[in-house]
Write a protein that holds these residues in place. Structure first.
Motif, PDB file in Angstrom:
ATOM      1  N   MET A   1    -107.789  38.405 -10.943  1.00 14.30           N
ATOM      2  CA  MET A   1    -106.696  39.415 -10.506  1.00 14.30           C
ATOM      3  C   MET A   1    -105.364  39.430 -11.385  1.00 14.30           C
ATOM      4  O   MET A   1    -104.774  38.316 -11.717  1.00 14.30           O
ATOM      5  CB  MET A   1    -106.300  39.335  -8.926  1.00 14.30           C
ATOM      6  N   VAL A   2    -104.685  40.507 -11.640  1.00  9.76           N
ATOM      7  CA  VAL A   2    -103.672  40.459 -12.472  1.00  9.76           C
ATOM      8  C   VAL A   2    -102.456  40.817 -11.565  1.00  9.76           C
ATOM      9  O   VAL A   2    -102.401  41.511 -10.749  1.00  9.76           O
ATOM     10  CB  VAL A   2    -103.807  41.609 -13.564  1.00  9.76           C
ATOM     11  N   PHE A   3    -101.425  39.956 -11.719  1.00  7.11           N
ATOM     12  CA  PHE A   3    -100.413  40.209 -10.852  1.00  7.11           C
ATOM     13  C   PHE A   3     -99.196  40.535 -11.542  1.00  7.11           C
ATOM     14  O   PHE A   3     -98.921  40.408 -12.803  1.00  7.11           O
ATOM     15  CB  PHE A   3     -99.749  38.789 -10.059  1.00  7.11           C
ATOM     16  N   SER A   4     -98.161  41.459 -11.121  1.00  2.05           N
ATOM     17  CA  SER A   4     -97.090  42.140 -11.408  1.00  2.05           C
ATOM     18  C   SER A   4     -96.116  40.962 -12.035  1.00  2.05           C
ATOM     19  O   SER A   4     -95.752  39.968 -11.272  1.00  2.05           O
ATOM     20  CB  SER A   4     -96.494  43.306 -10.995  1.00  2.05           C
ATOM     21  N   ALA A   5     -95.388  41.084 -13.173  1.00  2.00           N
ATOM     22  CA  ALA A   5     -94.319  40.106 -13.381  1.00  2.00           C
ATOM     23  C   ALA A   5     -92.996  40.582 -12.570  1.00  2.00           C
ATOM     24  O   ALA A   5     -92.886  41.533 -11.977  1.00  2.00           O
ATOM     25  CB  ALA A   5     -93.768  40.397 -14.895  1.00  2.00           C
ATOM     26  N   GLN A   6     -91.977  39.538 -12.375  1.00  7.27           N
ATOM     27  CA  GLN A   6     -90.836  39.832 -11.674  1.00  7.27           C
ATOM     28  C   GLN A   6     -89.944  40.810 -12.685  1.00  7.27           C
ATOM     29  O   GLN A   6     -90.021  40.644 -13.797  1.00  7.27           O
ATOM     30  CB  GLN A   6     -89.983  38.439 -11.249  1.00  7.27           C
ATOM     31  N   ILE A   7     -89.099  41.523 -11.728  1.00  4.96           N
ATOM     32  CA  ILE A   7     -88.042  42.314 -12.419  1.00  4.96           C
ATOM     33  C   ILE A   7     -86.599  41.689 -12.157  1.00  4.96           C
ATOM     34  O   ILE A   7     -86.531  41.114 -11.033  1.00  4.96           O
ATOM     35  CB  ILE A   7     -88.272  43.765 -12.072  1.00  4.96           C
ATOM     36  N   LYS A   8     -85.711  41.876 -12.964  1.00 11.76           N
ATOM     37  CA  LYS A   8     -84.411  41.375 -12.639  1.00 11.76           C
ATOM     38  C   LYS A   8     -83.366  42.701 -12.394  1.00 11.76           C
ATOM     39  O   LYS A   8     -83.625  43.833 -13.228  1.00 11.76           O
ATOM     40  CB  LYS A   8     -83.978  40.478 -13.558  1.00 11.76           C
ATOM     41  N   ILE A   9     -82.486  42.645 -11.604  1.00  6.88           N
ATOM     42  CA  ILE A   9     -81.732  43.814 -11.219  1.00  6.88           C
ATOM     43  C   ILE A   9     -80.147  42.888 -11.083  1.00  6.88           C
ATOM     44  O   ILE A   9     -80.299  41.875 -10.278  1.00  6.88           O
ATOM     45  CB  ILE A   9     -82.089  44.320  -9.693  1.00  6.88           C
ATOM     46  N   PRO A  10     -79.278  43.513 -11.517  1.00  7.26           N
ATOM     47  CA  PRO A  10     -77.967  43.126 -11.478  1.00  7.26           C
ATOM     48  C   PRO A  10     -77.578  43.074 -10.193  1.00  7.26           C
ATOM     49  O   PRO A  10     -77.920  44.209  -9.531  1.00  7.26           O
ATOM     50  CB  PRO A  10     -77.094  44.167 -12.515  1.00  7.26           C
ATOM     51  N   ALA A  11     -76.896  42.238  -9.688  1.00  5.88           N
ATOM     52  CA  ALA A  11     -76.298  42.143  -8.308  1.00  5.88           C
ATOM     53  C   ALA A  11     -75.270  41.131  -8.109  1.00  5.88           C
ATOM     54  O   ALA A  11     -74.894  40.341  -8.921  1.00  5.88           O
ATOM     55  CB  ALA A  11     -77.495  41.676  -7.365  1.00  5.88           C
ATOM     56  N   THR A  12     -74.417  41.323  -7.102  1.00  9.47           N
ATOM     57  CA  THR A  12     -73.493  40.312  -6.860  1.00  9.47           C
ATOM     58  C   THR A  12     -73.482  39.961  -5.333  1.00  9.47           C
ATOM     59  O   THR A  12     -73.917  41.003  -4.476  1.00  9.47           O
ATOM     60  CB  THR A  12     -72.020  41.096  -7.106  1.00  9.47           C
ATOM     61  N   TRP A 387     -78.159  38.300 -11.716  1.00  9.03           N
ATOM     62  CA  TRP A 387     -79.419  39.069 -11.433  1.00  9.03           C
ATOM     63  C   TRP A 387     -80.197  38.479 -10.151  1.00  9.03           C
ATOM     64  O   TRP A 387     -80.099  37.280 -10.064  1.00  9.03           O
ATOM     65  CB  TRP A 387     -80.322  39.245 -12.749  1.00  9.03           C
ATOM     66  N   VAL A 388     -80.788  39.513  -9.596  1.00  5.37           N
ATOM     67  CA  VAL A 388     -81.529  38.972  -8.624  1.00  5.37           C
ATOM     68  C   VAL A 388     -83.036  39.583  -8.995  1.00  5.37           C
ATOM     69  O   VAL A 388     -83.277  40.314  -9.568  1.00  5.37           O
ATOM     70  CB  VAL A 388     -81.423  39.590  -7.083  1.00  5.37           C
ATOM     71  N   TYR A 389     -84.099  38.460  -8.735  1.00 11.02           N
ATOM     72  CA  TYR A 389     -85.407  38.819  -9.130  1.00 11.02           C
ATOM     73  C   TYR A 389     -86.276  39.006  -8.011  1.00 11.02           C
ATOM     74  O   TYR A 389     -86.204  38.399  -7.053  1.00 11.02           O
ATOM     75  CB  TYR A 389     -85.893  37.356  -9.848  1.00 11.02           C
ATOM     76  N   VAL A 390     -87.009  40.132  -8.364  1.00  9.03           N
ATOM     77  CA  VAL A 390     -88.078  40.560  -7.212  1.00  9.03           C
ATOM     78  C   VAL A 390     -89.295  40.696  -7.812  1.00  9.03           C
ATOM     79  O   VAL A 390     -89.413  41.076  -9.020  1.00  9.03           O
ATOM     80  CB  VAL A 390     -87.622  41.512  -6.536  1.00  9.03           C
ATOM     81  N   PRO A 391     -90.494  40.419  -7.235  1.00  8.47           N
ATOM     82  CA  PRO A 391     -92.004  40.778  -8.035  1.00  8.47           C
ATOM     83  C   PRO A 391     -92.095  42.179  -8.318  1.00  8.47           C
ATOM     84  O   PRO A 391     -91.408  43.061  -7.450  1.00  8.47           O
ATOM     85  CB  PRO A 391     -92.731  40.408  -6.843  1.00  8.47           C
ATOM     86  N   GLY A 392     -92.499  42.684  -9.238  1.00  8.59           N
ATOM     87  CA  GLY A 392     -92.758  44.111  -9.813  1.00  8.59           C
ATOM     88  C   GLY A 392     -93.410  45.011  -8.744  1.00  8.59           C
ATOM     89  O   GLY A 392     -93.291  46.144  -8.810  1.00  8.59           O
ATOM     90  N   GLY A 393     -94.093  44.288  -8.179  1.00 10.67           N
ATOM     91  CA  GLY A 393     -95.046  45.046  -7.218  1.00 10.67           C
ATOM     92  C   GLY A 393     -94.225  45.778  -5.985  1.00 10.67           C
ATOM     93  O   GLY A 393     -94.665  46.953  -5.481  1.00 10.67           O
ATOM     94  N   VAL A 394     -92.921  45.610  -5.831  1.00 11.18           N
ATOM     95  CA  VAL A 394     -92.183  46.275  -4.801  1.00 11.18           C
ATOM     96  C   VAL A 394     -91.841  47.763  -5.372  1.00 11.18           C
ATOM     97  O   VAL A 394     -91.398  48.371  -4.640  1.00 11.18           O
ATOM     98  CB  VAL A 394     -90.689  45.561  -4.621  1.00 11.18           C
ATOM     99  N   LEU A 395     -92.119  48.093  -6.515  1.00 10.57           N
ATOM    100  CA  LEU A 395     -91.781  49.266  -7.357  1.00 10.57           C
ATOM    101  C   LEU A 395     -92.918  50.262  -6.758  1.00 10.57           C
ATOM    102  O   LEU A 395     -92.673  51.383  -6.961  1.00 10.57           O
ATOM    103  CB  LEU A 395     -91.492  49.381  -8.602  1.00 10.57           C
TER     104      LEU A 395
END
Length: 397
Positions: A1-12, A387-395
């Motif tokens: 099974m292939v899992f999506s990589a994490q993405i990073k988003i600028p955040a404070t 940056w805050v990191y979240v799994p790419g699947g949230v997109l």
């Protein structure tokens, strides 16, 4: 099974007042999250670590309380005469739900500072020293807030000697002006949606009791502490460890929401967790705050305890403080009567962590009560930036 990589988003990550939240510049969000919808909600849920059936938000930046499970999105204002648009999301801890129905008054203290930091404020408006006045459009409730941000050497000053009960360390004072804080037509139609400053609520399992239901700052239901079996000096554990008490206050909230016209049926309250708030009040009493400091009856006008997202708040929500100040300024409301009655332009109330002063001026126009402005001071500080990191699947909606 292939899992999506994490993405990073600028955040404070900010502390604002007695709350903490993750702040985003709208244009830094993934394109699909730059508009309201499932993708935006999924990202914020994952950032905070919700939904978490364990109630701890271990896998995110939330700290397992309504005060720390919050997100803010800012952008250059689309409204004439305003600098920045401010959108607030209250992220549920244990449910896959983001409530966009109200504002966070505490995090408002950090909005101006973040707007300056993010380049959303024109450089010409920022003095070398003094205060930068930031005019905020609060998009959730369609209201104007003016923040006065201290500036030293051309940069936001966050350190200082202003002490805020509920916050351990002093910081720089940020004065906030909530302009025309009462509801002017949406979700109920007026400051007092029932047309009365005091109503009788009949709540199954609780009984009949008086309530002041007001739309100012945030829709709030005020009840006398004695009427629901309390003194008004309770601390968090006194309420939050009692499942029956929490269920009672949630039932009051649901029936009050129907009377205020915020929902059509009590079953809808579960999908509107952020508003309205429920608060119980009593005349001034001496008590020991959660920090161990004695709050003397002679130093306050009344005591107030408020619930947020189903739990007793550790201090006081900023928007509820606006509601308290507004209601206190109007003769005959339960808040006004608990504070001693009569006309007043400011009130200092006791909450679980200490005291807070809020000012408001009320007057009658064409037979209706109006409040032009409510004022209070808070503080804010950046805790972390990057940056805050979240799994790419949230997109994927």
């Amino acid at each position: 099974m292939v899992f999506s990589a994490q993405i990073k988003i600028p955040a404070t990550y900010y502390r604002g007042g007695t709350s903490k939240g993750v702040f985003f510049n709208l244009t830094d969000l993934p394109e699909a999250a730059q508009v309201p919808g499932v993708v935006r909600d999924n990202i914020l849920l994952r950032v905070l670590g919700s939904p978490d059936p364990y109630g701890k938000q271990i896998d995110g930046l939330g700290n397992a309380s309504s005060s720390t499970s919050k997100a803010v999105i800012l952008s250059r204002s689309t409204q004439a005469g305003h600098d920045v648009d401010y959108l607030f999301g209250q992220v549920s801890i244990d449910k896959p739900f983001v409530d966009w129905s109200g504002n966070c008054g505490n995090l408002t203290a950090a909005v101006g500072a973040f707007a300056i930091k993010a380049g959303l404020i024109d450089a010409a408006k920022i003095p070398q020293n003094g205060h930068c006045t930031v005019t905020i459009w609060q998009a959730n409730i369609q209201k104007t807030i003016v923040a006065h941000i201290p500036i030293t050497n051309g940069e936001v000053q966050e350190t200082g000697d202003f002490e805020l009960d509920g916050v351990t360390f002093p910081a720089a004072e940020v004065q906030l002006e909530f302009l025309d804080p009462a509801d002017d037509g949406e979700d109920g139609g007026s400051m007092f949606p029932t047309g009365n400053i005091v109503d009788e609520l009949d709540v199954p399992g609780v009984g009949k009791f008086q309530a002041t239901m007001i739309n100012a700052g945030i829709p709030t239901i005020f009840v006398n502490a004695e009427a629901v079996g309390y003194t008004g000096t309770e601390l968090q554990d006194d309420i939050n460890s009692d499942a029956k008490a929490l269920a009672m206050f949630e039932t009051i909230r649901a029936y009050g929401a129907v009377r205020m016209g915020l929902i059509n049926d009590i079953s809808e309250a579960a999908t509107r967790q952020h508003t309205p708030k429920v608060a119980f009040i009593a005349p001034a009493k001496t008590y020991t705050s959660s920090s161990g400091k004695e709050v003397k009856a002679g130093d306050i006008d009344l005591v107030v305890r408020a619930l947020s997202m189903g739990k007793l708040h550790h201090a006081m929500m900023g928007t509820a403080a606006v509601a308290i100040g507004t209601a206190a300024a109007i003769p005959g409301t339960l808040v006004n009567l608990a504070a001693g009655g009569g006309e007043r332009e400011a009130v200092r109330f006791g909450h679980p962590s200490g005291t807070l002063r809020v000012g408001a001026q009320a007057s009658q126009e064409n037979g209706q009560w109006v409040v032009k402005k409510a004022i209070m001071s808070r503080s804010a500080r950046i805790i972390m930036d990057g940056w805050v990191y979240v799994p790419g699947g949230v997109l994927t909606a």
